[in-house]
Design a protein around this motif. Structure first.
Motif, PDB file in Angstrom:
ATOM      1  N   UNK A   1       0.540  -1.274   0.267  1.00  0.00           N
ATOM      2  CA  UNK A   1       0.184   0.408  -0.270  1.00  0.00           C
ATOM      3  C   UNK A   1       0.573   1.534  -0.182  1.00  0.00           C
ATOM      4  N   UNK A   2       1.817   1.026  -0.266  1.00  0.00           N
ATOM      5  CA  UNK A   2       2.835   2.488  -0.482  1.00  0.00           C
ATOM      6  C   UNK A   2       3.531   3.418  -1.048  1.00  0.00           C
ATOM      7  N   UNK A   3       4.062   4.025  -1.229  1.00  0.00           N
ATOM      8  CA  UNK A   3       3.820   4.787  -2.607  1.00  0.00           C
ATOM      9  C   UNK A   3       5.306   5.295  -2.787  1.00  0.00           C
TER      10      UNK A   3
ATOM     11  N   UNK B   1     -16.567  -6.122  -1.403  1.00  0.00           N
ATOM     12  CA  UNK B   1     -15.961  -5.136  -2.266  1.00  0.00           C
ATOM     13  C   UNK B   1     -17.254  -5.800  -3.819  1.00  0.00           C
ATOM     14  N   UNK B   2     -17.870  -4.757  -3.936  1.00  0.00           N
ATOM     15  CA  UNK B   2     -19.257  -5.287  -4.640  1.00  0.00           C
ATOM     16  C   UNK B   2     -19.024  -3.902  -5.907  1.00  0.00           C
ATOM     17  N   UNK B   3     -19.313  -4.163  -7.253  1.00  0.00           N
ATOM     18  CA  UNK B   3     -18.871  -3.730  -8.462  1.00  0.00           C
ATOM     19  C   UNK B   3     -17.437  -3.567  -8.036  1.00  0.00           C
ATOM     20  N   UNK B   4     -17.155  -1.874  -8.160  1.00  0.00           N
ATOM     21  CA  UNK B   4     -15.717  -2.196  -8.278  1.00  0.00           C
ATOM     22  C   UNK B   4     -14.946  -1.078  -7.010  1.00  0.00           C
ATOM     23  N   UNK B   5     -16.272  -1.333  -6.068  1.00  0.00           N
ATOM     24  CA  UNK B   5     -16.035   0.147  -4.632  1.00  0.00           C
ATOM     25  C   UNK B   5     -16.218  -1.315  -3.714  1.00  0.00           C
TER      26      UNK B   5
ATOM     27  N   UNK C   1     -15.666   0.131   4.667  1.00  0.00           N
ATOM     28  CA  UNK C   1     -14.558   0.758   5.965  1.00  0.00           C
ATOM     29  C   UNK C   1     -15.117   0.712   6.859  1.00  0.00           C
ATOM     30  N   UNK C   2     -13.841   0.190   7.767  1.00  0.00           N
ATOM     31  CA  UNK C   2     -13.519   0.536   9.202  1.00  0.00           C
ATOM     32  C   UNK C   2     -14.152  -0.598  10.383  1.00  0.00           C
ATOM     33  N   UNK C   3     -14.840  -1.398   9.543  1.00  0.00           N
ATOM     34  CA  UNK C   3     -15.598  -2.244  10.330  1.00  0.00           C
ATOM     35  C   UNK C   3     -15.198  -3.945   9.233  1.00  0.00           C
ATOM     36  N   UNK C   4     -14.588  -4.923  10.385  1.00  0.00           N
ATOM     37  CA  UNK C   4     -13.983  -5.727   9.779  1.00  0.00           C
ATOM     38  C   UNK C   4     -14.993  -7.201   9.855  1.00  0.00           C
ATOM     39  N   UNK C   5     -15.984  -6.880  10.950  1.00  0.00           N
ATOM     40  CA  UNK C   5     -17.014  -7.821  11.066  1.00  0.00           C
ATOM     41  C   UNK C   5     -18.155  -7.912   9.268  1.00  0.00           C
TER      42      UNK C   5
ATOM     43  N   UNK D   1      -6.478  -2.583  -0.392  1.00  0.00           N
ATOM     44  CA  UNK D   1      -6.132  -1.884  -0.551  1.00  0.00           C
ATOM     45  C   UNK D   1      -5.955  -1.435   0.647  1.00  0.00           C
ATOM     46  N   UNK D   2      -6.317  -0.098   1.025  1.00  0.00           N
ATOM     47  CA  UNK D   2      -5.891  -0.115   2.102  1.00  0.00           C
ATOM     48  C   UNK D   2      -7.225   0.253   3.191  1.00  0.00           C
ATOM     49  N   UNK D   3      -8.569   0.642   2.652  1.00  0.00           N
ATOM     50  CA  UNK D   3      -9.432   0.546   3.279  1.00  0.00           C
ATOM     51  C   UNK D   3     -10.311  -0.877   3.546  1.00  0.00           C
ATOM     52  N   UNK D   4      -9.277  -2.059   2.889  1.00  0.00           N
ATOM     53  CA  UNK D   4     -10.124  -3.179   3.490  1.00  0.00           C
ATOM     54  C   UNK D   4      -8.834  -3.857   4.876  1.00  0.00           C
ATOM     55  N   UNK D   5      -9.808  -4.679   5.336  1.00  0.00           N
ATOM     56  CA  UNK D   5      -9.580  -5.365   6.136  1.00  0.00           C
ATOM     57  C   UNK D   5      -9.055  -6.507   6.589  1.00  0.00           C
TER      58      UNK D   5
END
Length: 300
Positions: free
Chosen positions: A95-97, A198-202, A206-210, A279-283
């Protein structure tokens, strides 16, 4: 790093794939491999420090990925294993740049260049795959290849195919199918790619692992239904799968395990691994497979 589902502490573990016949082993172009008459397993590791930024803007990671995939395809062509069944990709600091671009996006550019340079498809009939991150180390890629019938790629009706992602996810789309079904030794084998919330491409939840775990399971159910539609003789259920769960934060293992226990029961075959997700918003994400002799076990 394997994690114990009960305590989220690291534990020694192994993944055991069984195959018949007497294997042959070797190395070619930096790829270490073993194979019998039906299946080839291989691995390659490339250090980015061996590459320098090129005049046309190719980053070291992009070049490493391209070189690795070229070497893999050269090996499978030389040994007459024409069909890649599954890729596993491990990328440091995913996830780094660096060089002005996210590292996972750099990897996707190099991966696609490797496919194209060896005349491989980058849309439609492409192998199942996962790509996750770790802290530091060489680019590491494992793969399985076969000699049987052409694997059948499966896409998820709830998701945009990864190779059709819009450009806001990077200059090149990821090159993998959501799943594939291959015929090996007279049986259908399912390879489920890394699957997330991910649904569609989004990204959702976010933030809710369950909630991400429940959405991931919904995607897995959808892909099992699609696999049964496309390959009717390959009717796999949730109970048939071996699950490998990649977890960004070890503290989340207990919550993920509880959701999986409720959905799959106590007998489900689960292995938890600490890894960064693409993706950095995926736990978390889950990969799985079925239809073959595979077990997870502890190492003494």
């Amino acid at each position: 790093m394997p994690l114990d589902a009960a305590s989220a502490h690291s534990a020694a573990a192994c993944e055991l794939w069984a195959a018949g016949g007497r294997p042959a082993y070797g190395e070619r172009g930096g790829v270490r491999y073993g194979h019998n008459d039906d299946i080839l397993f291989g691995a390659i590791q490339l250090d980015e420090s061996a590459f320098a930024m090129t005049s046309d803007g190719k980053t070291p990671l992009q070049q490493a990925a391209e070189s690795a995939y070229k070497a893999i395809f050269a090996l499978t062509d030389a040994l007459a294993f024409p069909y890649i069944l599954r890729f596993w990709n491990y990328i440091a600091d995913i996830n780094g740049d660096s060089h002005g671009l996210e590292r996972y996006r750099q990897f996707n550019m190099g991966r696609q260049d490797g496919f194209l340079s060896r005349g491989r498809e980058v849309l439609g009939s492409v192998p199942a795959a996962s790509a996750v991150g770790f802290e530091a180390g060489p680019l590491t890629i494992y793969f399985l290849a076969g000699r049987g019938a052409t694997p059948i790629a499966i896409e998820n009706p709830r998701q945009v195919s990864a190779y059709h992602y819009p450009q806001n996810y990077g200059p090149r789309s990821p090159t993998f199918s959501r799943a594939s079904v291959a015929r090996i030794g007279g049986s259908e084998v399912l390879f489920l790619s890394g699957t997330a919330s991910i649904v569609g491409h989004r990204t959702l939840h976010a933030g809710d692992v369950a909630a991400q775990t429940r959405e991931t399971l919904a995607n897995i159910r959808a892909m099992l239904a699609e696999a049964a539609r496309v390959v009717p003789q390959a009717h796999f259920t949730l109970d048939d799968l071996c699950y490998k769960i990649y977890v960004r934060h070890a503290k989340d293992v207990a919550a993920i395990h509880e959701e999986l226990r409720l959905a799959l029961g106590d007998a489900a075959r689960l292995m938890f691994l600490r890894a960064d997700i693409c993706r950095d918003d995926l736990l978390m994400e889950i990969e799985a497979s079925a239809g073959h002799p595979l077990e997870f076990g502890l190492r003494g």
